[in-house]
Design a protein around this motif. Structure first.
Motif, PDB file in Angstrom:
ATOM      1  N   LYS A   1     -15.063  52.280  43.043  1.00 24.12           N
ATOM      2  CA  LYS A   1     -15.108  51.154  43.985  1.00 24.12           C
ATOM      3  C   LYS A   1     -13.752  50.468  44.074  1.00 24.12           C
ATOM      4  O   LYS A   1     -13.271  50.169  45.190  1.00 24.12           O
ATOM      5  N   VAL A   2     -13.121  50.205  42.937  1.00 23.26           N
ATOM      6  CA  VAL A   2     -11.809  49.568  42.936  1.00 23.26           C
ATOM      7  C   VAL A   2     -10.794  50.468  43.636  1.00 23.26           C
ATOM      8  O   VAL A   2      -9.965  49.996  44.435  1.00 23.26           O
ATOM      9  N   ALA A   3     -10.843  51.765  43.359  1.00 26.78           N
ATOM     10  CA  ALA A   3      -9.924  52.703  44.014  1.00 26.78           C
ATOM     11  C   ALA A   3     -10.089  52.662  45.531  1.00 26.78           C
ATOM     12  O   ALA A   3      -9.106  52.629  46.282  1.00 26.78           O
ATOM     13  N   ARG A   4     -11.330  52.657  46.023  1.00 23.71           N
ATOM     14  CA  ARG A   4     -11.573  52.605  47.468  1.00 23.71           C
ATOM     15  C   ARG A   4     -11.013  51.321  48.072  1.00 23.71           C
ATOM     16  O   ARG A   4     -10.383  51.338  49.137  1.00 23.71           O
ATOM     17  N   LEU A   5     -11.245  50.193  47.411  1.00 27.62           N
ATOM     18  CA  LEU A   5     -10.743  48.924  47.927  1.00 27.62           C
ATOM     19  C   LEU A   5      -9.227  48.923  48.050  1.00 27.62           C
ATOM     20  O   LEU A   5      -8.663  48.317  48.980  1.00 27.62           O
ATOM     21  N   LEU A   6      -8.558  49.597  47.124  1.00 29.14           N
ATOM     22  CA  LEU A   6      -7.096  49.620  47.116  1.00 29.14           C
ATOM     23  C   LEU A   6      -6.526  50.769  47.940  1.00 29.14           C
ATOM     24  O   LEU A   6      -5.301  50.882  48.072  1.00 29.14           O
ATOM     25  N   GLY A   7      -7.393  51.623  48.470  1.00 29.10           N
ATOM     26  CA  GLY A   7      -6.921  52.764  49.237  1.00 29.10           C
ATOM     27  C   GLY A   7      -6.267  53.830  48.380  1.00 29.10           C
ATOM     28  O   GLY A   7      -5.405  54.583  48.860  1.00 29.10           O
ATOM     29  N   MET A   8      -6.669  53.907  47.118  1.00 32.79           N
ATOM     30  CA  MET A   8      -6.094  54.865  46.174  1.00 32.79           C
ATOM     31  C   MET A   8      -7.078  55.994  45.886  1.00 32.79           C
ATOM     32  O   MET A   8      -8.283  55.845  46.083  1.00 32.79           O
ATOM     33  N   GLU A   9      -6.571  57.105  45.383  1.00 33.86           N
ATOM     34  CA  GLU A   9      -7.436  58.239  45.070  1.00 33.86           C
ATOM     35  C   GLU A   9      -8.348  57.955  43.888  1.00 33.86           C
ATOM     36  O   GLU A   9      -9.497  58.405  43.859  1.00 33.86           O
ATOM     37  N   ALA A  10      -7.846  57.241  42.901  1.00 41.60           N
ATOM     38  CA  ALA A  10      -8.613  57.046  41.669  1.00 41.60           C
ATOM     39  C   ALA A  10      -8.160  55.788  40.966  1.00 41.60           C
ATOM     40  O   ALA A  10      -7.075  55.246  41.229  1.00 41.60           O
ATOM     41  N   ALA A  11      -9.008  55.306  40.073  1.00 47.61           N
ATOM     42  CA  ALA A  11      -8.673  54.168  39.210  1.00 47.61           C
ATOM     43  C   ALA A  11      -9.327  54.405  37.862  1.00 47.61           C
ATOM     44  O   ALA A  11     -10.354  55.090  37.759  1.00 47.61           O
TER      45      ALA A  11
END
Length: 362
Positions: free
Chosen positions: A55-65
């Motif tokens: 969820k955090v990755a999606r919010l930041l537009g990143m592949e993974a977190a």
């Protein structure tokens, strides 16, 4: 009576969110776990944790977190890996970077990288601050917003120019986004737009979010997987991340949604401060929902005023305070959160008047 007990007795509290006692917080966490059928993760493997990371990755537009036990560990690891990838060990940082001010020279003692101070300490970076650096940088670290100068933001156009400069250099761009949630509200931009162009982003799960602790590091999947391995090597492989994730996740959406409200409340506070020129605010106008207030008294006198207001009027003005640059002055950081958001306007105005009166008498 100690400060924690005294603050809990106050009806008008200025800084941050309401600090829930452990029994109350843990009871809320238990109820949330029961409602959501939460099971413990095991060394970072578990449904709740991995869904929250995604969820955090999606919010930041990143592949993974990936979860990390502390932002200090996340940042030094991210920048060391970035420098290793480019075989360049020099990182450019603002003079007030958290890495310089609060992380106890860890990057030096661990041999992680070398750091170069760039720009001026009392204003955010500009593209020109980077343009004058001739060195082959391995990475550039930007804090959004800059905590040590009252939550100021690099102007949006300058931020885009910095992103372009770092990309042209072939360096890694890392964000200290401990308060990225607040920065996005300040810019009036979605999180993924602020994070676009960064190679890695660290975010806090406890500062504005109000969790127990912990952080996330986001980036490409390959970069995040390597960082996760180093977190284990560095002692961050706690058996259960569940308490930290639950404490953050159960109020996460609500806190993110409230960030524009906190910013609007900060504008209200600035307006109320105009009646008391004895109290100087930095910055001169709100950029995020935090600021520094400078007082014409020593730290000792400020603490005495705080206690008197708390005991006699039920008002708690600030938490930590420090001496300021000029003799006989002090300053404190004020994060505008649920406490001020929920305080009636007149109580805030009256509290400021009492505080300013005490400062004048002092």
């Amino acid at each position: 009576m100690n400060d924690t007990a005294l603050q809990r007795r106050c009806h008008t509290v200025f800084p941050g969110h309401r600090a829930r006692p452990p029994a109350e917080l843990f009871a809320a966490m238990a109820a949330w776990c029961e409602a959501h059928n939460v099971e413990h993760d095991l060394y970072g493997s578990g449904q709740l944790l991995q869904e929250f990371e995604a969820k955090v990755a999606r919010l930041l537009g990143m592949e993974a977190a990936v979860f990390c036990i502390s932002g200090t560990m996340a940042q030094v690891t991210a920048l060391r890996l970035a420098c290793q990838d480019r075989a360049r060990d020099l990182v450019a940082l603002h003079p007030t970077s958290h890495i310089f001010v609060h992380e106890r020279s860890n990057y030096q003692l661990l041999g992680a990288f070398k750091a170069l101070q760039a720009g001026e300490p009392y204003r955010p970076w500009t593209a020109a601050d980077l343009a004058v650096i001739p060195d082959r940088l391995g990475a550039v670290g930007i804090e959004l917003p800059l905590r040590e100068i009252g939550g100021q933001l690099t102007p949006w156009d300058e931020l885009q120019a910095i992103k372009a400069d770092v990309r042209a250099r072939g360096a890694h761009l890392h964000m200290d986004g401990a308060r990225l949630w607040e920065a996005a509200a300040g810019y009036g931009k979605p999180l993924h737009e602020v994070a676009a162009g960064f190679d890695s982003v660290y975010v806090s799960l406890y500062k504005g979010i109000g969790g127990l602790g912990g952080a996330m590091l986001a980036g490409t999947r390959e970069f995040v997987e390597r960082a996760a391995e180093w977190f284990r090597r560095e002692g961050g492989n706690v058996i259960h991340r569940t308490p930290y994730v639950v404490a953050a996740a159960m109020g996460f959406d609500e806190k993110l949604a409230a960030m524009p409200d906190y910013l609007r409340r900060t504008h209200f506070l600035y307006g109320a401060l105009a009646a008391h020129p004895l109290i100087r605010a930095n910055p001169a106008a709100p950029q995020t929902n935090m600021l520094h207030l400078h007082l014409p008294v020593t730290t000792e006198r400020a603490l005495a005023i705080r206690r008197a207001l708390a005991e006699q009027h039920g008002i708690w003005m600030f938490n930590r305070i420090a001496g300021a640059a000029l003799p006989g002055t002090s300053s404190f950081e004020l994060y505008v959160g649920d406490n001020l958001l929920n305080a009636p306007d007149q109580k805030v105005i009256d509290a400021l008047a009492l505080f300013a009166g005490a400062l004048q008498a002092g």
